[in-house]
Design an enzyme around this catalytic site. Structure first.
Site: not given
Length: 679
Positions: A497-499
């Site tokens: 999950h890329c912030v």
């Protein structure tokens, strides 16, 4: 009458001469319809005519093979049968009329009503279908039965041309009784109807060439507790047999006829089904009422899809031609339901949608907006302070290349941030609900399993990878799929999950993510190079110091530091994902592999080649989404939940802001006594 056995015939069965009634033979009803085609000589025909006709139903005449064998030798009969068989085969290759004509050329004989007909008959080699059999019966004269021969030989009506059992001929010479079956006694169902009804106008027995010959159909006919002459099998006849059960307008008798008219609309002969003890009730498998009067369901309908269905079929009624003219049929128009919204409005995940479901992002802090600003601001400063000077003093190609890289970077950022990463559909594999009466110590169904993956490496043929059941999404996740706690969705081939994108990186947007990281790295390096080039060229052309050149181009000098800052993190991500793609792993798989020793680390999805691993990840086709968030919502879709604007809103206030009711006062032991004791 007995005959001695020979090599060509069968033994004549023993015939009882008692007056007791013998049981009905169903075999005879099946075998007597096959007419024998053996070539009979003149002496055999004379023997047939000389056979006394008896009215005793308990006796049985000799078969044709027995009678023929007693009058001629085996060699003669064998040669005659061979000739007849060759002639019959040629006649079979013709049309139905040829076989009909052949059957009418021979007079009625006992050979056509025997229990054991000729073994070389046409019917054994090329059996007829039910339709051809009905057509042959309607156009040909059927041979008389033993009951008809007995009635013809009785002294009561020796010359009566209009006997009830004698066939009536029309002006064309065709027998009208051929359309009605005369062999009532050979069928047990018809005999049962004849015994229970004294009327002559009774329905003809079912055809032997249809489905009525099956035993289970026979059971359905006799299932009615009160049979009558008007009884018919409810729903047991097919559509090809129903038009055959018609009533003649001239004679008033039921007859067999084939109706081939496509405009056939008379439904008077198609009555409504009769309820039998084996019929289901109309409310079968429908929710009923319990004892307290409330509706109760006999099965759970949670998550089930409601299918559209037409109205129930009305009962058949006679249709009159005048009524059709007065009341013309109105074409059926399905009712159009109101628009229930789009799919994204019923989605249960922690996802926010915009532009009608075209864009989606995680419902949380929009950090991706800051990422977009970090991309746009340096590009805008470049086009405002560097691009004009480089275009005029160096080359127009430098700003054009930078514009192309900026377009690739920003476009890939948008795609990676707002694209469906591969969200798997929900509620596909629901576990049965736990009842209150179940044992709490009972083991629940397993939530883990193993999947066998074919390996591309030469050392191992296949590897087992774990798969799990997601209790949140109610599905069995495929290999390499995981549930993201931020998005609250199961993602196919989940990487991380890329912030910075505020979105998961999965199978559908990994290519965009890698393109964004790579183009951002190249763009930052290009920005540093162009800024330094502009400052150094101005210093050399003007012959001034580096400090004076920086004082003249302050913004390009600031872009050098900004480009260096924006280069570090994307460059690190690019190198890390190049390493993962070369190994054939994802970020989650690589992190989890460090839980094991090096000897126990395996890469089940590697293609045993660095080049093939890059091709599999970067060049694989982009599959469509599982949800189609832009599509219209259909009621009953088990993947979706309640509409967002109709969901009960949870209070933003904490529990301490509400009034808490005191618990029920009860015996609290010494503590309560101590609190009440005065100090």
């Amino acid at each position: 009458m007995a005959s001695k056995p020979d090599d060509d015939g069968f033994l004549a069965p023993y015939v009882s001469r008692s007056d007791a009634q013998r049981p009905l033979s169903i075999v005879s009803s099946r075998m007597t319809d096959i007419a024998s085609e053996d070539g009979d000589g003149p002496e055999v025909q004379n023997n047939r005519l000389s056979i006394p006709q008896s009215t005793d139903m308990g006796s049985r005449p000799d078969t044709a093979r027995t009678g023929a064998s007693s009058s001629r030798g085996p060699w003669q009969s064998q040669s005659l049968r061979n000739k007849t068989y060759l002639a019959g085969v040629q006649a079979k290759r013709g049309s139905v009329e040829s076989s009909t004509a052949g059957s009418t050329s021979q007079p009625p004989s006992l050979s056509s009503r025997s229990h054991v007909p000729s073994l070389q008959s046409h019917a054994f080699f090329r059996p007829m279908s039910s339709q051809k059999l009905q057509a042959q019966r309607g156009g040909s004269h059927r041979p008389s039965t033993m009951s008809q021969m007995s009635a013809a030989a009785s002294p009561s009506s020796p010359t009566s041309p209009t006997s009830p059992t004698s066939p009536r001929s029309d002006e064309h010479g065709e027998s009208s009784s051929s359309q009605m079956r005369q062999s009532i006694i050979s069928n047990p169902i018809a005999q049962l109807q004849r015994q229970m009804s004294n009327e002559e106008n009774m329905r003809p027995p079912p055809s032997r060439g249809t489905e009525m010959t099956e035993q289970e159909t026979l059971d359905r006919i006799t299932a009615n507790t009160s049979p009558s002459h008007g009884h018919y099998p409810a729903g047991s006849l097919t559509d090809s047999v129903r038009p055959l059960q018609g009533m003649s307008s001239d004679t008033g008798h039921f007859q067999h006829s084939i109706i081939v008219d496509k405009s056939y609309k008379d439904l008077s002969n198609l009555p409504s089904p009769i309820k039998t003890p084996r019929s289901f009730r109309s409310s079968f498998l429908m929710p009923g009422r319990s004892n307290d009067g409330q509706l109760s369901q006999n099965r759970s309908t949670e998550g089930a899809e409601k299918l559209s269905s037409a109205a129930s079929s009305p009962q058949f009624r006679p249709v009159d031609s005048h009524n059709e003219q007065q009341h013309p049929r109105v074409p059926y128009k399905p009712s159009q339901k109101s628009d229930l919204g789009r799919v994204h409005q019923y989605f249960d995940g922690n996802t926010v949608f915009c532009l009608g479901g075209r864009w989606q992002n995680t419902r949380g802090r929009p950090i991706n907006i800051a990422t977009g600003i970090f991309v746009v601001v340096p590009c805008a400063l470049f086009f405002g302070f560097e691009a004009p000077w480089l275009w005029n003093n160096v080359s127009p190609a430098i700003p054009i290349v930078f514009a192309y890289l900026a377009y690739i970077c920003f476009s890939s950022f948008i795609h990676a941030s707002v694209t469906d990463p591969g969200i798997l559909p929900r509620n596909l594999h629901q576990f049965p609900p736990v009842d209150d009466d179940d044992d709490p110590l009972q083991l629940s169904p397993p939530t883990t399993d193993w999947a066998l993956i074919k390996s591309a490496e030469s050392t191992t043929a296949a590897m087992e990878v774990p798969v799990k059941h997601c209790r949140t999404c109610n599905i069995w996740r495929p290999p390499r799929a995981h549930h993201c706690r931020l998005c609250d969705n199961c993602i196919e081939t989940h990487d991380h999950h890329c912030v910075w994108l505020n979105n998961c990186v999965g199978k559908r947007n990994y290519r965009y993510f890698f393109t964004f990281v790579t183009s951002a790295t190249v763009l930052a390096a290009y920005l540093i190079a162009t800024s330094l080039t502009q400052i150094l060229l101005y210093r050399n052309r003007q012959g001034i110091s580096f400090g004076q050149a920086v004082d003249h181009f302050r913004v390009p000098f600031a872009l050098v530091f900004l480009g260096f800052i924006t280069f570090l993190y994307p460059a690190a991500l690019m190198g890390y994902h190049i390493f993962l793609m070369a190994r054939g792993e994802t970020t989650r798989e690589y992190m989890n592999s460090h839980k094991f020793a090096k000897k126990e680390r395996f890469r089940a999805f590697s293609q045993a080649s660095v080049f093939k691993n890059f091709i599999v990840v970067l060049c694989r086709p982009r599959q469509p989404t599982y949800y189609q968030f832009k599509a219209h919502y259909h009621e009953g879709d088990q993947r979706l939940g309640i509409r967002r604007d109709k969901r009960p809103r949870s209070s933003s206030q904490g529990l301490e802001m509400h009034d808490v009711n005191p618990g029920s006062s009860g015996f609290q032991g010494p503590v309560s006594l101590r609190n009440d004791t005065p100090h």
